[in-house]
Design a protein around this motif. Structure first.
Motif, short mmCIF file in Angstrom:
data_model
loop_
_atom_site.label_atom_id
_atom_site.label_comp_id
_atom_site.label_asym_id
_atom_site.label_seq_id
_atom_site.Cartn_x
_atom_site.Cartn_y
_atom_site.Cartn_z
N GLU A 7 0.83 -1.20 0.00
CA GLU A 7 0.00 0.00 0.00
C GLU A 7 0.87 1.25 0.00
O GLU A 7 0.58 2.23 -0.70
N THR A 8 1.95 1.24 0.76
CA THR A 8 2.87 2.37 0.83
C THR A 8 3.55 2.61 -0.53
O THR A 8 3.70 3.75 -0.96
N ILE A 9 3.91 1.56 -1.20
CA ILE A 9 4.60 1.67 -2.49
C ILE A 9 3.68 2.24 -3.57
O ILE A 9 4.09 3.10 -4.34
N VAL A 10 2.45 1.78 -3.63
CA VAL A 10 1.58 2.14 -4.76
C VAL A 10 0.70 3.36 -4.51
O VAL A 10 0.03 3.84 -5.43
N SER A 11 0.68 3.88 -3.32
CA SER A 11 -0.22 4.98 -2.97
C SER A 11 0.11 6.27 -3.71
O SER A 11 1.28 6.61 -3.91
N ASP A 12 -0.93 7.00 -4.10
CA ASP A 12 -0.76 8.32 -4.68
C ASP A 12 -0.73 9.42 -3.62
O ASP A 12 -0.36 10.55 -3.90
N ASP A 13 -1.12 9.07 -2.41
CA ASP A 13 -1.15 10.00 -1.29
C ASP A 13 0.25 10.12 -0.68
O ASP A 13 0.83 9.12 -0.24
N ASP A 14 0.80 11.32 -0.65
CA ASP A 14 2.15 11.53 -0.11
C ASP A 14 2.28 11.08 1.34
O ASP A 14 3.32 10.57 1.74
N ASN A 15 1.25 11.28 2.13
CA ASN A 15 1.32 10.89 3.55
C ASN A 15 1.45 9.39 3.72
O ASN A 15 2.08 8.92 4.66
N ILE A 16 0.87 8.62 2.82
CA ILE A 16 0.99 7.16 2.88
C ILE A 16 2.29 6.72 2.22
O ILE A 16 3.03 5.90 2.77
N ARG A 17 2.60 7.25 1.05
CA ARG A 17 3.78 6.83 0.29
C ARG A 17 5.08 7.14 1.02
O ARG A 17 6.07 6.42 0.88
#
Length: 88
Positions: A7-17
């Motif tokens: 999820e961290t790798i593919v997220s478009d959200d900077d807070n998650i990525r």
């Protein structure tokens, strides 16, 4: 998605990525860590995105080098079957 690493790798959200792998792996038991690693390896192999492949590879390096190698639940030495020794 259950695997927070993917999820961290593919997220478009900077807070998650931009989450730290140390934050994601804090307090995870060995069995769960191995399961996450297997899923991450499958993701790495299946991904067509070079950024995803590289980031997954780096996460796997950190897991195997720092979290599993230094984990007291993981034995330092394995057993080599006799047939393996005989063929060497």
């Amino acid at each position: 998605m259950d695997n927070q690493l993917i999820e961290t790798i593919v997220s478009d959200d900077d807070n998650i990525r931009n989450r730290s792998i140390n934050y994601l792996l804090k307090g995870i038991k060995t069995d769960e860590l191995l399961k996450l690693s297997e899923e991450l390896e499958e993701f790495r192999k299946a991904s067509g995105n070079l950024y995803h492949k590289v980031r997954a590879s780096l996460f796997l390096f950190v897991i195997y080098r720092f979290y599993l190698q230094e984990n007291p639940e993981v034995p330092l030495y394995g057993k080599i079957p006799f047939n393996g020794v005989r063929r060497a």
